[in-house]
Design a protein around this motif. Structure first.
Motif, PDB file in Angstrom:
ATOM      1  N   ILE A  37       0.804  -1.202  -0.057  1.00 56.51           N
ATOM      2  CA  ILE A  37       0.091  -0.021  -0.059  1.00 56.51           C
ATOM      3  C   ILE A  37       0.890   1.460  -0.187  1.00 56.51           C
ATOM      4  O   ILE A  37       0.996   2.107  -1.110  1.00 56.51           O
ATOM      5  N   ASP A  38       1.713   1.543   1.042  1.00 56.12           N
ATOM      6  CA  ASP A  38       2.069   2.790   1.148  1.00 56.12           C
ATOM      7  C   ASP A  38       3.426   3.142   0.262  1.00 56.12           C
ATOM      8  O   ASP A  38       4.330   2.318   0.421  1.00 56.12           O
ATOM      9  N   ASP A  39       3.407   4.075  -0.451  1.00 50.86           N
ATOM     10  CA  ASP A  39       4.281   4.607  -1.429  1.00 50.86           C
ATOM     11  C   ASP A  39       4.400   3.375  -2.378  1.00 50.86           C
ATOM     12  O   ASP A  39       5.618   3.415  -3.229  1.00 50.86           O
ATOM     13  N   THR A  40       3.492   2.743  -2.896  1.00 50.60           N
ATOM     14  CA  THR A  40       3.217   1.711  -3.815  1.00 50.60           C
ATOM     15  C   THR A  40       1.973   1.992  -4.439  1.00 50.60           C
ATOM     16  O   THR A  40       1.905   2.711  -5.553  1.00 50.60           O
ATOM     17  N   LEU A  41       0.943   1.427  -3.987  1.00 48.65           N
ATOM     18  CA  LEU A  41      -0.531   1.996  -4.439  1.00 48.65           C
ATOM     19  C   LEU A  41      -0.591   3.304  -4.108  1.00 48.65           C
ATOM     20  O   LEU A  41      -1.538   3.977  -5.056  1.00 48.65           O
ATOM     21  N   TYR A  42      -0.354   3.732  -2.698  1.00 44.43           N
ATOM     22  CA  TYR A  42      -0.785   4.944  -2.353  1.00 44.43           C
ATOM     23  C   TYR A  42       0.113   5.785  -1.933  1.00 44.43           C
ATOM     24  O   TYR A  42       1.485   5.415  -1.459  1.00 44.43           O
ATOM     25  N   PRO A  79      -6.380   3.161   4.475  1.00 50.54           N
ATOM     26  CA  PRO A  79      -6.610   4.560   4.097  1.00 50.54           C
ATOM     27  C   PRO A  79      -7.903   4.728   3.437  1.00 50.54           C
ATOM     28  O   PRO A  79      -8.224   3.702   2.561  1.00 50.54           O
ATOM     29  N   PRO A  80      -8.823   5.568   3.673  1.00 46.50           N
ATOM     30  CA  PRO A  80     -10.180   5.819   2.825  1.00 46.50           C
ATOM     31  C   PRO A  80      -9.795   5.614   1.254  1.00 46.50           C
ATOM     32  O   PRO A  80     -10.293   4.999   0.515  1.00 46.50           O
ATOM     33  N   ALA A  81      -8.807   6.186   0.713  1.00 43.01           N
ATOM     34  CA  ALA A  81      -8.588   6.235  -0.726  1.00 43.01           C
ATOM     35  C   ALA A  81      -8.275   4.696  -0.932  1.00 43.01           C
ATOM     36  O   ALA A  81      -8.488   4.347  -2.256  1.00 43.01           O
ATOM     37  N   ILE A  82      -7.465   3.925  -0.174  1.00 41.27           N
ATOM     38  CA  ILE A  82      -7.489   2.447  -0.356  1.00 41.27           C
ATOM     39  C   ILE A  82      -8.743   1.540  -0.518  1.00 41.27           C
ATOM     40  O   ILE A  82      -9.092   0.996  -1.337  1.00 41.27           O
ATOM     41  N   ASN A  83      -9.465   1.934   0.437  1.00 42.29           N
ATOM     42  CA  ASN A  83     -10.832   1.414   0.468  1.00 42.29           C
ATOM     43  C   ASN A  83     -11.776   1.584  -0.925  1.00 42.29           C
ATOM     44  O   ASN A  83     -12.395   0.974  -1.198  1.00 42.29           O
ATOM     45  N   GLU A  84     -11.653   2.926  -1.315  1.00 45.30           N
ATOM     46  CA  GLU A  84     -12.298   3.285  -2.633  1.00 45.30           C
ATOM     47  C   GLU A  84     -11.635   2.550  -3.816  1.00 45.30           C
ATOM     48  O   GLU A  84     -12.445   1.985  -4.620  1.00 45.30           O
ATOM     49  N   LEU A  85     -10.489   2.297  -3.805  1.00 43.45           N
ATOM     50  CA  LEU A  85      -9.740   1.636  -4.688  1.00 43.45           C
ATOM     51  C   LEU A  85     -10.139   0.152  -4.664  1.00 43.45           C
ATOM     52  O   LEU A  85     -10.513  -0.691  -5.770  1.00 43.45           O
ATOM     53  N   ILE A  86     -10.223  -0.372  -3.627  1.00 46.79           N
ATOM     54  CA  ILE A  86     -10.790  -1.728  -3.380  1.00 46.79           C
ATOM     55  C   ILE A  86     -12.145  -1.998  -3.929  1.00 46.79           C
ATOM     56  O   ILE A  86     -12.254  -3.002  -4.571  1.00 46.79           O
TER      57      ILE A  86
END
Length: 287
Positions: A37-42, A79-86
């Motif tokens: 996640i961190d500094d890869t997807l996000y 993070p909310p942005a990752i939940n949206e991506l999911i």
């Protein structure tokens, strides 16, 4: 469970170099791709997921390639942005808490909780050293004795936590956290069955010595009837070392730690330069 790692070497790929348009495509597309996640997807300090990430992951799904997340975070602190991506992509496989808790389609798949003795011994040690600490469960980070180092580490990554006075020891704890600056001379002197992984200049994870994203990935691949050779992974940090060494194709972000680039098969552009999309495209995994 025995995780097999690729030899540490500068392999026939382009480790330590940024992918170029002349990079040959992979001989075989992976069946599953794991993403940190961190500094890869996000992009954690700017708190967003680049639009090209969604494009890349949807392209993988269109080709019948499974998309999974492999992170040091727990599901409760995505993070909310990752939940949206999911939700947009339809991701349903998660290797979390550095491989200690793994979930498929909302149900536990396999987990590796710390023992009560490991928790008690480590808690006593951290108290003696006057260090703030916390427990990571499936549903929360529970912190004790809040300090500036703790606040700096957790809030910088937008990680929610609760400060508590007590804990129900019947609740599984998958790893512990402690907080002290990376330039300090503190020696935790942990028992041999535990290890640390630093994830912030002030934050350190404490987990089972055998624990890693690679162990979690092996467990979920076994459950899905897949092999490491059929898996690809993208990461940027030191907790991605075992993962990139174990999978068939390990890709480090251009912004990754130098030690991770040294063991990767490929290094793609930075996360801020559409690294995931560019890397998958140049390797011929997506069009």
């Amino acid at each position: 469970m025995q995780v097999q790692y690729k030899p540490f070497q500068f392999k026939i790929t382009i480790a330590m170099q940024i992918l170029s348009h002349t990079t040959p495509p992979l001989a075989h597309a992976p069946k599953i791709v794991f993403f940190d996640i961190d500094d890869t997807l996000y992009i954690k300090y700017d708190n967003y997921v680049p639009p090209s990430v969604t494009t890349a992951l949807l392209a993988l799904k269109e080709r019948g390639i499974m998309v999974a997340i492999a992170t040091g975070r727990g599901i409760c602190v995505f993070p909310p942005a990752i939940n949206e991506l999911i939700d947009k992509v339809g991701i349903d496989l998660f290797v979390t808490i550095n491989g200690q808790y793994n979930e498929f389609r909302g149900e536990p798949l396999v987990d590796f909780a710390l023992t009560s003795e490991q928790i008690r011994t480590t808690t006593d040690l951290l108290k003696r050293k006057n260090l703030a600490y916390g427990y990571m469960t499936r549903d929360a980070i529970l912190a004790f004795d809040e300090t500036p180092a703790m606040t700096a580490a957790l809030t910088s990554l937008h990680i929610p936590y609760r400060v508590v006075d007590s804990f129900d020891m019947t609740t599984p704890v998958y790893q512990m956290l402690t907080f002290y600056d990376d330039n300090s001379t503190i020696d935790l002197d942990l028992p041999s069955d535990l290890k640390t992984v630093r994830w912030h200049v002030s934050g350190v994870d404490i987990l089972d010595a055998k624990g890693s994203k690679a162990r979690g990935i092996q467990a979920v691949l076994d459950a899905l009837g897949l092999d490491f050779s059929e898996a690809m992974a993208f990461g940027d940090g030191l907790n991605d070392l075992e993962m990139l060494q174990a999978v068939g194709t390990g890709v480090a972000m251009g912004n990754a730690h130098p030690n991770l680039k040294a063991v990767a098969d490929y290094v793609c552009p930075n996360h801020t330069d559409d690294g995931i999309y560019q890397g998958l495209k140049m390797l011929g995994v997506i069009d």
